[in-house]
Design a protein around this motif. Structure first.
Motif, PDB file in Angstrom:
ATOM      1  N   MET A  50       0.827  -1.232  -0.076  1.00 33.35           N
ATOM      2  CA  MET A  50       0.059  -0.021   0.012  1.00 33.35           C
ATOM      3  C   MET A  50       0.812   1.225  -0.073  1.00 33.35           C
ATOM      4  N   LYS A  51       0.504   2.386  -0.473  1.00 29.98           N
ATOM      5  CA  LYS A  51       1.134   3.553  -0.356  1.00 29.98           C
ATOM      6  C   LYS A  51       0.988   4.140   0.897  1.00 29.98           C
ATOM      7  N   ALA A  52       2.048   4.640   1.447  1.00 25.21           N
ATOM      8  CA  ALA A  52       1.968   5.282   2.669  1.00 25.21           C
ATOM      9  C   ALA A  52       3.044   6.488   2.823  1.00 25.21           C
ATOM     10  N   LEU A  53       3.107   7.325   3.827  1.00 21.42           N
ATOM     11  CA  LEU A  53       3.955   8.447   4.052  1.00 21.42           C
ATOM     12  C   LEU A  53       4.617   7.920   5.376  1.00 21.42           C
ATOM     13  N   LEU A  92      -1.828  12.947  -0.717  1.00 21.35           N
ATOM     14  CA  LEU A  92      -0.611  12.589   0.290  1.00 21.35           C
ATOM     15  C   LEU A  92       0.727  12.812  -0.314  1.00 21.35           C
ATOM     16  N   ASP A  93       0.835  12.499  -1.521  1.00 19.94           N
ATOM     17  CA  ASP A  93       2.133  12.743  -2.259  1.00 19.94           C
ATOM     18  C   ASP A  93       2.605  14.156  -2.265  1.00 19.94           C
ATOM     19  N   GLN A  94       1.805  15.238  -1.830  1.00 20.97           N
ATOM     20  CA  GLN A  94       2.153  16.591  -1.739  1.00 20.97           C
ATOM     21  C   GLN A  94       2.359  16.953  -0.287  1.00 20.97           C
ATOM     22  N   PHE A  95       3.055  15.787   0.580  1.00 22.42           N
ATOM     23  CA  PHE A  95       3.156  16.232   1.916  1.00 22.42           C
ATOM     24  C   PHE A  95       3.945  17.110   2.355  1.00 22.42           C
ATOM     25  N   ALA A  96       5.100  17.595   1.412  1.00 22.73           N
ATOM     26  CA  ALA A  96       6.171  18.708   1.791  1.00 22.73           C
ATOM     27  C   ALA A  96       5.502  19.857   2.082  1.00 22.73           C
ATOM     28  N   ASP A  97       4.596  20.238   0.966  1.00 23.64           N
ATOM     29  CA  ASP A  97       3.884  21.456   0.980  1.00 23.64           C
ATOM     30  C   ASP A  97       3.155  21.672   2.106  1.00 23.64           C
ATOM     31  N   ALA A  98       2.330  20.561   2.528  1.00 24.56           N
ATOM     32  CA  ALA A  98       1.333  20.715   3.724  1.00 24.56           C
ATOM     33  C   ALA A  98       2.268  20.840   5.217  1.00 24.56           C
ATOM     34  N   PHE A  99       3.308  20.031   5.060  1.00 25.48           N
ATOM     35  CA  PHE A  99       4.232  20.144   6.463  1.00 25.48           C
ATOM     36  C   PHE A  99       4.692  21.467   6.543  1.00 25.48           C
ATOM     37  N   LYS A 100       5.296  22.099   5.449  1.00 30.21           N
ATOM     38  CA  LYS A 100       5.764  23.551   5.560  1.00 30.21           C
ATOM     39  C   LYS A 100       4.657  24.345   5.909  1.00 30.21           C
ATOM     40  N   ARG A 101       3.434  24.181   5.551  1.00 28.32           N
ATOM     41  CA  ARG A 101       2.303  25.343   5.811  1.00 28.32           C
ATOM     42  C   ARG A 101       1.944  25.299   7.392  1.00 28.32           C
ATOM     43  N   LEU A 102       2.144  23.787   7.597  1.00 32.47           N
ATOM     44  CA  LEU A 102       1.718  23.713   9.192  1.00 32.47           C
ATOM     45  C   LEU A 102       3.029  24.430  10.100  1.00 32.47           C
ATOM     46  N   GLU A 103       4.125  23.800   9.743  1.00 32.01           N
ATOM     47  CA  GLU A 103       5.345  24.410  10.393  1.00 32.01           C
ATOM     48  C   GLU A 103       5.534  26.033  10.484  1.00 32.01           C
ATOM     49  N   GLU A 104       5.068  26.674   9.254  1.00 34.74           N
ATOM     50  CA  GLU A 104       5.082  28.018   9.413  1.00 34.74           C
ATOM     51  C   GLU A 104       3.842  28.675   9.912  1.00 34.74           C
ATOM     52  N   ALA A 105       2.872  27.861  10.363  1.00 33.58           N
ATOM     53  CA  ALA A 105       1.612  28.596  11.078  1.00 33.58           C
ATOM     54  C   ALA A 105       0.828  29.419  10.082  1.00 33.58           C
ATOM     55  N   LYS A 106       0.729  29.010   8.792  1.00 35.94           N
ATOM     56  CA  LYS A 106       0.077  29.744   8.051  1.00 35.94           C
ATOM     57  C   LYS A 106      -1.179  29.145   7.863  1.00 35.94           C
ATOM     58  N   GLN A 107      -1.669  27.897   8.368  1.00 37.11           N
ATOM     59  CA  GLN A 107      -3.120  27.439   8.491  1.00 37.11           C
ATOM     60  C   GLN A 107      -4.091  28.291   9.397  1.00 37.11           C
ATOM     61  N   LEU A 108      -5.218  28.306   8.723  1.00 31.83           N
ATOM     62  CA  LEU A 108      -6.485  28.823   9.589  1.00 31.83           C
ATOM     63  C   LEU A 108      -7.357  27.576   9.534  1.00 31.83           C
ATOM     64  N   GLY A 109      -7.309  26.877  10.823  1.00 30.57           N
ATOM     65  CA  GLY A 109      -8.021  25.672  10.958  1.00 30.57           C
ATOM     66  C   GLY A 109      -7.121  24.417  10.417  1.00 30.57           C
ATOM     67  N   LYS A 110      -7.791  23.382   9.938  1.00 35.63           N
ATOM     68  CA  LYS A 110      -7.157  22.039   9.864  1.00 35.63           C
ATOM     69  C   LYS A 110      -6.676  21.802   8.359  1.00 35.63           C
ATOM     70  N   ILE A 111      -5.526  21.316   8.470  1.00 34.26           N
ATOM     71  CA  ILE A 111      -4.808  20.824   6.979  1.00 34.26           C
ATOM     72  C   ILE A 111      -5.075  18.957   7.018  1.00 34.26           C
ATOM     73  N   GLY A 112      -5.361  18.807   5.943  1.00 35.79           N
ATOM     74  CA  GLY A 112      -5.726  17.133   5.626  1.00 35.79           C
ATOM     75  C   GLY A 112      -5.063  16.790   4.325  1.00 35.79           C
ATOM     76  N   PHE A 113      -5.362  15.604   4.342  1.00 32.36           N
ATOM     77  CA  PHE A 113      -4.723  14.595   3.252  1.00 32.36           C
ATOM     78  C   PHE A 113      -5.823  13.626   2.557  1.00 32.36           C
ATOM     79  N   TYR A 114      -6.001  13.697   1.055  1.00 33.11           N
ATOM     80  CA  TYR A 114      -6.511  12.561   0.400  1.00 33.11           C
ATOM     81  C   TYR A 114      -5.580  11.399   0.453  1.00 33.11           C
ATOM     82  N   VAL A 115      -6.022  10.351   1.177  1.00 30.28           N
ATOM     83  CA  VAL A 115      -5.015   9.081   1.209  1.00 30.28           C
ATOM     84  C   VAL A 115      -5.468   8.063   0.350  1.00 30.28           C
ATOM     85  N   GLU A 116      -6.595   8.002  -0.236  1.00 33.33           N
ATOM     86  CA  GLU A 116      -6.908   6.904  -1.195  1.00 33.33           C
ATOM     87  C   GLU A 116      -6.484   7.116  -2.351  1.00 33.33           C
TER      88      GLU A 116
END
Length: 330
Positions: free
Chosen positions: A1-4, A306-330
């Motif tokens: 299966m695909k995973a991070l 999910l394969d765009q995880f680097a962008d998501a982690f960067k957004r969270l680390e820089e506290a740019k989010q307003l609310g929740k960040i999520g992934f499509y994993v299927e």
């Protein structure tokens, strides 16, 4: 299966999106085919807490999907059931603190950033009908943390003044929504004009610029309850907003763990200082009942493949989010 998964190197350099072996559920377990998963600040910490020389670890604590396999000795759970994952392992009943052995999905056990996950059957809970897959996938850890801090530990009541420094992240936005649903008057802070505007839209009575003098901005209004997660940078400012006999509940320390506390001011003020973290399965089910009753939904920031995880982690680390960040994993 695909995973991070994380292995080989510390931090982001150790993250790989690729293939990892599927496994079948054992006794008392179920396998969930995940549709969505949600990010938390814990995912950033895991990248440094997981020993890169240990076996590969699938990251992630939040998710939702459909049960596709059931292990032996499991009853009351069927293949095809739509579920949301309670990420807390080994904490069943409400208690003063987590029991010994309490863990969270995503470290030390495999997490949700994958096409499938195997968990104890009791951790697969029926998905609230009013939530979309995107909303269900990002809910659990932040909402449970907010619920225990506000309801179990903070004992929120109608008419209370509740103060939330640092609005914008997942837990803080749930705290705002939960406190308003409980009948409290909520005041928040943020450096971001956009986040302050969103808080007012959600029902906050006032949204203060974090760089202002909070006492002056509140114009004499004192707080019954402060929910703190910013840490050293704001703890003493937060305490100044409390009425005598008021309570601070803290569940995080993103700006540092060590705080200088004036004990004389503290005991003369008759203040209460309580710690909180995550919550029990009993509180998790109470939280789901609460959000279903009040039709509360997560504030959604952004969903990524999910394969765009680097962008998501960067957004969270820089506290740019307003609310929740999520992934499509299927």
């Amino acid at each position: 299966m695909k995973a991070l998964f994380h292995e080989g190197k510390a931090g982001m350099e150790g993250l790989t999106y690729g293939d990892i072996a599927e496994v079948n559920p054992g006794p008392g377990e179920v396998r969930v085919k995940l549709k969505t998963a949600g990010m938390n600040h814990r995912d950033l910490f895991v990248l440094h807490r997981h020993n890169p020389t240990d076996p590969a670890l699938i990251v992630g604590s939040d998710g939702a999907g459909v049960i596709d396999a059931v292990g032996e000795d499991v009853s009351g759970v069927e293949v095809g059931t739509e579920v949301i994952i309670n990420p807390g392992l080994g904490w069943q009943n409400v208690s003063d603190a987590p029991p010994e052995g309490f863990e969270i999905v995503g470290l030390p056990f495999h997490g949700t950033f994958a096409e499938q996950i195997i968990i104890p059957a009791e951790n697969a809970v029926a998905k609230p009908e009013h939530l979309t897959w995107e909303e269900a996938g990002v809910l659990s850890l932040a909402a449970l943390t907010a619920y225990r801090a506000l309801v179990t530990r903070g004992q929120v009541k109608p008419g209370m003044n509740v103060f939330i420094p640092g609005i914008g992240g997942g837990v803080a936005t749930f705290l705002l929504q939960f406190a308003i649903a409980a009948g409290a008057h909520v005041y928040v802070t943020s450096r971001s004009e956009e986040k302050r505007a969103k808080a007012l839209q959600l029902g906050a009575k006032a949204a203060i610029d974090s760089n202002e003098d909070w006492t002056q901005a509140l114009e004499g209004v004192k707080m019954d309850l402060v929910i703190e997660s910013v840490g050293a940078a704001t703890m003493n400012q937060s305490m100044k907003q409390l009425r005598r006999g008021g309570t601070i509940v803290t569940f995080g320390s993103s700006t540092g763990d060590l705080v200088e506390l004036n004990l004389r001011e503290f005991f003369y003020g008759q203040y209460n200082l309580l710690g909180s973290t995550m919550g029990s399965a009993e509180e998790y089910k109470a939280m789901l009942d609460f959000i279903s009753q009040h039709k509360i939904k997560p504030v959604m920031d952004k969903m990524y493949p999910l394969d765009q995880f680097a962008d998501a982690f960067k957004r969270l680390e820089e506290a740019k989010q307003l609310g929740k960040i999520g992934f499509y994993v299927e």
